[in-house]
Design a protein around this motif. Structure first.
Motif, PDB file in Angstrom:
ATOM      1  N   MET A  96      39.856  -3.157 -18.924  1.00 49.10           N
ATOM      2  CA  MET A  96      39.983  -1.713 -19.083  1.00 49.10           C
ATOM      3  C   MET A  96      40.623  -1.361 -20.425  1.00 49.10           C
ATOM      4  SD  MET A  96      39.275   1.117 -17.465  1.00 49.10           S
ATOM      5  CE  MET A  96      39.140   0.664 -15.739  1.00 49.10           C
ATOM      6  N   THR A  97      41.630  -2.149 -20.830  1.00 45.26           N
ATOM      7  CA  THR A  97      42.303  -1.860 -22.098  1.00 45.26           C
ATOM      8  C   THR A  97      41.337  -1.963 -23.272  1.00 45.26           C
ATOM      9  OG1 THR A  97      44.410  -2.682 -21.261  1.00 45.26           O
ATOM     10  CG2 THR A  97      44.145  -2.591 -23.647  1.00 45.26           C
ATOM     11  N   GLY A  98      40.608  -3.052 -23.357  1.00 41.53           N
ATOM     12  CA  GLY A  98      39.651  -3.220 -24.444  1.00 41.53           C
ATOM     13  C   GLY A  98      38.561  -2.172 -24.423  1.00 41.53           C
ATOM     14  N   THR A  99      38.145  -1.742 -23.237  1.00 42.29           N
ATOM     15  CA  THR A  99      37.103  -0.722 -23.134  1.00 42.29           C
ATOM     16  C   THR A  99      37.570   0.589 -23.746  1.00 42.29           C
ATOM     17  OG1 THR A  99      36.233  -1.747 -21.112  1.00 42.29           O
ATOM     18  CG2 THR A  99      35.630   0.557 -21.536  1.00 42.29           C
ATOM     19  N   PHE A 100      38.802   0.991 -23.460  1.00 40.27           N
ATOM     20  CA  PHE A 100      39.319   2.243 -24.029  1.00 40.27           C
ATOM     21  C   PHE A 100      39.515   2.127 -25.544  1.00 40.27           C
ATOM     22  CE2 PHE A 100      40.365   3.557 -19.683  1.00 40.27           C
ATOM     23  CZ  PHE A 100      40.033   4.904 -19.740  1.00 40.27           C
ATOM     24  N   TYR A 101      39.937   0.958 -26.026  1.00 39.59           N
ATOM     25  CA  TYR A 101      40.047   0.784 -27.478  1.00 39.59           C
ATOM     26  C   TYR A 101      38.664   0.846 -28.135  1.00 39.59           C
ATOM     27  CZ  TYR A 101      45.021  -0.421 -27.632  1.00 39.59           C
ATOM     28  OH  TYR A 101      46.391  -0.370 -27.573  1.00 39.59           O
ATOM     29  N   LEU A 102      37.654   0.287 -27.473  1.00 35.01           N
ATOM     30  CA  LEU A 102      36.300   0.342 -28.019  1.00 35.01           C
ATOM     31  C   LEU A 102      35.793   1.772 -28.073  1.00 35.01           C
ATOM     32  CD1 LEU A 102      33.782  -1.116 -29.042  1.00 35.01           C
ATOM     33  CD2 LEU A 102      33.076  -1.439 -26.660  1.00 35.01           C
ATOM     34  N   ILE A 103      36.100   2.572 -27.063  1.00 30.57           N
ATOM     35  CA  ILE A 103      35.722   3.991 -27.077  1.00 30.57           C
ATOM     36  C   ILE A 103      36.346   4.686 -28.284  1.00 30.57           C
ATOM     37  CG2 ILE A 103      36.036   6.181 -25.858  1.00 30.57           C
ATOM     38  CD1 ILE A 103      35.839   4.503 -23.235  1.00 30.57           C
ATOM     39  N   ALA A 104      37.608   4.386 -28.552  1.00 32.80           N
ATOM     40  CA  ALA A 104      38.269   4.976 -29.723  1.00 32.80           C
ATOM     41  C   ALA A 104      37.569   4.544 -31.011  1.00 32.80           C
ATOM     42  CB  ALA A 104      39.738   4.557 -29.747  1.00 32.80           C
ATOM     43  N   CYS A 105      37.126   3.288 -31.072  1.00 32.48           N
ATOM     44  CA  CYS A 105      36.405   2.810 -32.267  1.00 32.48           C
ATOM     45  C   CYS A 105      35.095   3.568 -32.465  1.00 32.48           C
ATOM     46  CB  CYS A 105      36.134   1.314 -32.147  1.00 32.48           C
ATOM     47  SG  CYS A 105      37.613   0.273 -32.287  1.00 32.48           S
ATOM     48  N   PHE A 106      34.401   3.874 -31.398  1.00 29.38           N
ATOM     49  CA  PHE A 106      33.167   4.644 -31.517  1.00 29.38           C
ATOM     50  C   PHE A 106      33.450   6.013 -32.128  1.00 29.38           C
ATOM     51  CE2 PHE A 106      31.026   1.818 -28.307  1.00 29.38           C
ATOM     52  CZ  PHE A 106      29.928   1.523 -29.088  1.00 29.38           C
ATOM     53  N   TYR A 107      34.563   6.625 -31.748  1.00 21.38           N
ATOM     54  CA  TYR A 107      34.898   7.937 -32.317  1.00 21.38           C
ATOM     55  C   TYR A 107      35.218   7.826 -33.810  1.00 21.38           C
ATOM     56  CZ  TYR A 107      34.896  10.299 -27.793  1.00 21.38           C
ATOM     57  OH  TYR A 107      34.520  10.844 -26.597  1.00 21.38           O
ATOM     58  N   ILE A 108      35.757   6.685 -34.249  1.00 23.71           N
ATOM     59  CA  ILE A 108      35.968   6.473 -35.682  1.00 23.71           C
ATOM     60  C   ILE A 108      34.621   6.419 -36.401  1.00 23.71           C
ATOM     61  CG2 ILE A 108      36.791   4.843 -37.418  1.00 23.71           C
ATOM     62  CD1 ILE A 108      38.986   4.023 -35.518  1.00 23.71           C
ATOM     63  N   VAL A 109      33.651   5.738 -35.803  1.00 20.56           N
ATOM     64  CA  VAL A 109      32.307   5.664 -36.389  1.00 20.56           C
ATOM     65  C   VAL A 109      31.722   7.064 -36.545  1.00 20.56           C
ATOM     66  CG1 VAL A 109      29.950   4.851 -36.014  1.00 20.56           C
ATOM     67  CG2 VAL A 109      31.872   3.338 -35.515  1.00 20.56           C
ATOM     68  N   VAL A 110      31.877   7.895 -35.507  1.00 20.12           N
ATOM     69  CA  VAL A 110      31.366   9.265 -35.582  1.00 20.12           C
ATOM     70  C   VAL A 110      32.002   9.998 -36.756  1.00 20.12           C
ATOM     71  CG1 VAL A 110      31.075  11.439 -34.362  1.00 20.12           C
ATOM     72  CG2 VAL A 110      31.043   9.299 -33.081  1.00 20.12           C
ATOM     73  N   PHE A 111      33.307   9.873 -36.902  1.00 19.95           N
ATOM     74  CA  PHE A 111      34.026  10.579 -37.959  1.00 19.95           C
ATOM     75  C   PHE A 111      33.487  10.198 -39.331  1.00 19.95           C
ATOM     76  CE2 PHE A 111      37.478  11.187 -40.970  1.00 19.95           C
ATOM     77  CZ  PHE A 111      37.959  12.448 -40.638  1.00 19.95           C
ATOM     78  N   PHE A 112      33.308   8.906 -39.580  1.00 20.37           N
ATOM     79  CA  PHE A 112      32.855   8.475 -40.904  1.00 20.37           C
ATOM     80  C   PHE A 112      31.385   8.822 -41.141  1.00 20.37           C
ATOM     81  CE2 PHE A 112      36.738   5.926 -40.759  1.00 20.37           C
ATOM     82  CZ  PHE A 112      37.221   6.174 -42.028  1.00 20.37           C
ATOM     83  N   CYS A 113      30.577   8.862 -40.086  1.00 18.86           N
ATOM     84  CA  CYS A 113      29.197   9.323 -40.252  1.00 18.86           C
ATOM     85  C   CYS A 113      29.170  10.798 -40.659  1.00 18.86           C
ATOM     86  CB  CYS A 113      28.413   9.125 -38.955  1.00 18.86           C
ATOM     87  SG  CYS A 113      27.914   7.426 -38.616  1.00 18.86           S
ATOM     88  N   MET A 114      29.994  11.608 -40.002  1.00 17.66           N
ATOM     89  CA  MET A 114      30.010  13.038 -40.302  1.00 17.66           C
ATOM     90  C   MET A 114      30.569  13.319 -41.695  1.00 17.66           C
ATOM     91  SD  MET A 114      28.497  14.352 -37.819  1.00 17.66           S
ATOM     92  CE  MET A 114      28.033  13.911 -36.143  1.00 17.66           C
ATOM     93  N   LEU A 115      31.409  12.420 -42.202  1.00 14.05           N
ATOM     94  CA  LEU A 115      31.898  12.581 -43.573  1.00 14.05           C
ATOM     95  C   LEU A 115      30.760  12.519 -44.585  1.00 14.05           C
ATOM     96  CD1 LEU A 115      35.207  10.500 -43.820  1.00 14.05           C
ATOM     97  CD2 LEU A 115      34.961  12.976 -44.080  1.00 14.05           C
ATOM     98  N   GLN A 116      29.669  11.821 -44.245  1.00 21.46           N
ATOM     99  CA  GLN A 116      28.547  11.670 -45.158  1.00 21.46           C
ATOM    100  C   GLN A 116      27.593  12.861 -45.120  1.00 21.46           C
ATOM    101  OE1 GLN A 116      29.009   8.886 -46.957  1.00 21.46           O
ATOM    102  NE2 GLN A 116      30.751   8.597 -45.568  1.00 21.46           N
ATOM    103  N   VAL A 117      27.791  13.778 -44.169  1.00 18.83           N
ATOM    104  CA  VAL A 117      26.905  14.936 -44.032  1.00 18.83           C
ATOM    105  C   VAL A 117      27.508  16.098 -44.810  1.00 18.83           C
ATOM    106  CG1 VAL A 117      25.749  16.486 -42.424  1.00 18.83           C
ATOM    107  CG2 VAL A 117      26.236  14.126 -41.742  1.00 18.83           C
ATOM    108  N   PRO A 118      26.743  16.746 -45.687  1.00 15.20           N
ATOM    109  CA  PRO A 118      27.308  17.817 -46.514  1.00 15.20           C
ATOM    110  C   PRO A 118      27.615  19.073 -45.715  1.00 15.20           C
ATOM    111  CG  PRO A 118      24.952  17.689 -46.838  1.00 15.20           C
ATOM    112  CD  PRO A 118      25.322  16.516 -45.983  1.00 15.20           C
ATOM    113  N   SER A 119      28.554  19.836 -46.236  1.00 16.94           N
ATOM    114  CA  SER A 119      28.865  21.130 -45.634  1.00 16.94           C
ATOM    115  C   SER A 119      27.723  22.109 -45.888  1.00 16.94           C
ATOM    116  CB  SER A 119      30.159  21.682 -46.238  1.00 16.94           C
ATOM    117  OG  SER A 119      30.374  23.010 -45.811  1.00 16.94           O
ATOM    118  N   THR A 120      27.467  22.982 -44.916  1.00 13.37           N
ATOM    119  CA  THR A 120      26.443  24.026 -45.076  1.00 13.37           C
ATOM    120  C   THR A 120      27.072  25.397 -45.187  1.00 13.37           C
ATOM    121  OG1 THR A 120      26.201  24.130 -42.666  1.00 13.37           O
ATOM    122  CG2 THR A 120      24.679  22.696 -43.865  1.00 13.37           C
ATOM    123  N   GLY A 121      28.387  25.450 -45.310  1.00 11.57           N
ATOM    124  CA  GLY A 121      29.051  26.737 -45.436  1.00 11.57           C
ATOM    125  C   GLY A 121      29.230  27.412 -44.092  1.00 11.57           C
ATOM    126  N   ILE A 122      29.390  28.707 -44.132  1.00 10.29           N
ATOM    127  CA  ILE A 122      29.644  29.515 -42.940  1.00 10.29           C
ATOM    128  C   ILE A 122      28.465  30.442 -42.716  1.00 10.29           C
ATOM    129  CG2 ILE A 122      31.209  31.178 -41.865  1.00 10.29           C
ATOM    130  CD1 ILE A 122      33.415  30.084 -43.689  1.00 10.29           C
TER     131      ILE A 122
END
Length: 449
Positions: free
Chosen positions: A203-229
């Motif tokens: 269970m511990t490793g599973t929750f840490y892996l879930i957190a790692c997936f969220y890091i991947v999401v963050f860095f992927c979204m950093l590569q997407v440009p802003s479209t403004g408001i």
């Protein structure tokens, strides 16, 4: 006519793409399954989609891990309901506010902020499990906070998609997002269940892996440009924006019809998924393994349905296609209720997954192409509310199944859905507008002709 109570929106290109984001304007001649993945050639959407793939994986693994841990801590099935309610309640409470904020904010910054918050919640759960301090109330609080973050993140994510792509790509983009979600629904729960049982990971490793997936999401979204408001008028309060969004939807005949059409299969069709354990145990007697096979078949059908709709491109008569897939879904429910054996139920479940997903992809596309850009966040927030109604209906449906039988209830739901779909087609006076080209529909509804 639709009133425009807010200030003029930021200028957009005619095809709905902000300056600088149209990366490939060449005509495309792909056909068949190659076209199902066409939008991934857009580098901005490709990074967005890869982030969504990791996002859905984390979400699906998290649901299984939370449920397993809640039952393990308490030994009571009611604990699963408490944690599930804690996760879902904020979406009903805060989604309209989240939509209003999405329309007045940079969706990229809002998405990045929400990802940082989700990572913090995931790592908090992992540390609590790792140290042995986790209690059921921790799970409930973390689930509530995660649901709150989703209330602000999901409208922004959904409203961001049309700003990253070119004209004619929206249905393909939505279909690809849906395919990612359905594919991770097949892989994610199984992976989480397998990892929980692995020594020295658990269970511990599973929750840490879930957190790692969220890091991947963050860095992927950093590569997407802003479209403004989309709506840069900051003079209006959030409460005013929320009410303006409600008035806009209420005064827009086609949007109201589309939201009703989104609600029908969710209320009448989606509860069948909740009752799959009853079919597996009481009707077919196939146990947990059979339940997994049933859920997998529905997921495979849903993934195939997403890719099929994505392969069709920006086709005409989408309203007719939505009607037909809705009717097929209702017929599928009817057949599933009548299936006399486990083997007969499996292909019907694949049909249910395919038809339901195809219907919702078409509906989501029609909603986004019909609504004005500056209202996308608020419209998507109301769209989310249709899903929050499913647990409300699932409870009395499940109670009715205990009285009259689960197969009879599913047959009745299927017949009712087909009748209501046909009634909407025959008696809604503007149904033909759902087949109109998106640009023509926007002009007609806004009175620009």
């Amino acid at each position: 006519m639709v009133d425009a109570p807010e200030g003029a929106s930021e200028p957009l290109l005619a095809e709905g793409v902000r300056p600088g984001l149209a990366v490939d304007a060449k005509p495309r001649t792909d056909s068949g399954w190659v076209r199902a993945f066409a939008t991934l050639r857009n580098p901005h959407f490709r990074m967005y989609w890869m982030g969504m793939l990791a996002y859905f994986m984390a979400m699906n693994m998290g649901q299984i891990a939370r449920g397993w841990l809640a039952f393990d801590l308490t030994g009571r099935a009611a604990a699963l309901g408490v944690v599930s309610l804690a996760w879902g309640a904020p979406m009903t409470l805060f989604s309209l506010l989240g939509g209003a904020i999405a329309d007045r904010s940079d969706k990229r910054l809002l998405t990045l902020g929400s990802q940082a918050a989700l990572f913090a919640l995931a790592i908090s759960a992992a540390v609590l499990v790792h140290t042995g301090a986790i209690q059921i109330w921790h799970l409930a609080v973390l689930a509530f906070l995660e649901g709150t973050v989703f209330s602000f993140a999901i409208p922004a994510r959904l409203a961001w998609v049309p700003e990253l792509i070119e004209e004619g790509e929206l249905m393909n983009a939505i279909a690809l997002n849906n395919a990612a979600m359905q594919a991770t629904r097949i892989v994610g729960p199984g992976l989480a269940g397998a990892l929980i049982g692995v020594p020295f990971f658990g269970m511990t490793g599973t929750f840490y892996l879930i957190a790692c997936f969220y890091i991947v999401v963050f860095f992927c979204m950093l590569q997407v440009p802003s479209t403004g408001i989309s709506d840069a008028d900051s003079r209006l309060s959030l409460a005013t924006r929320m009410m303006a969004g409600v008035r806009y939807i209420a005064g827009h005949d086609v949007l109201m019809a589309l939201l009703i059409l989104a609600l029908l299969p969710v209320l009448l069709g989606a509860p069948f998924q909740i009752m799959l354990p009853v079919f597996a145990e009481d009707v077919y007697g196939v146990g947990p393994g059979g339940l997994g096979a049933m859920a997998t078949m529905a997921g495979i059908g849903a993934t195939a349905g997403s890719l099929l709709i994505g392969s069709l491109g920006d086709f005409n008569r989408r309203g007719t296609a939505q009607f037909l897939t809705g009717v097929v879904f209702g017929i599928g429910l009817f057949l599933f209720g009548l299936a006399g054996s486990f083997a007969m139920s499996l292909p019907v479940l694949a049909l249910l997954g395919m038809s339901f997903t195809s219907y919702m992809v078409i509906n989501n596309t029609l909603v986004l192409t019909t609504a004005e850009r500056r209202y996308h966040g608020r419209v998507m927030a109301v769209y989310m509310l249709t899903w929050s109604m499913m647990p409300v209906v699932a409870m009395p449906v499940a109670a009715l199944a205990d009285v009259v039988g689960v197969q009879e209830v599913v047959v009745g739901l299927g017949v009712t859905l087909v009748v209501l779909m046909v009634a909407m087609r025959l008696f809604y006076p503007n149904y033909h507008l759902l087949n109109a080209p998106a640009r023509a529909l926007a002009v007609e509804e806004s009175g620009e002709a």
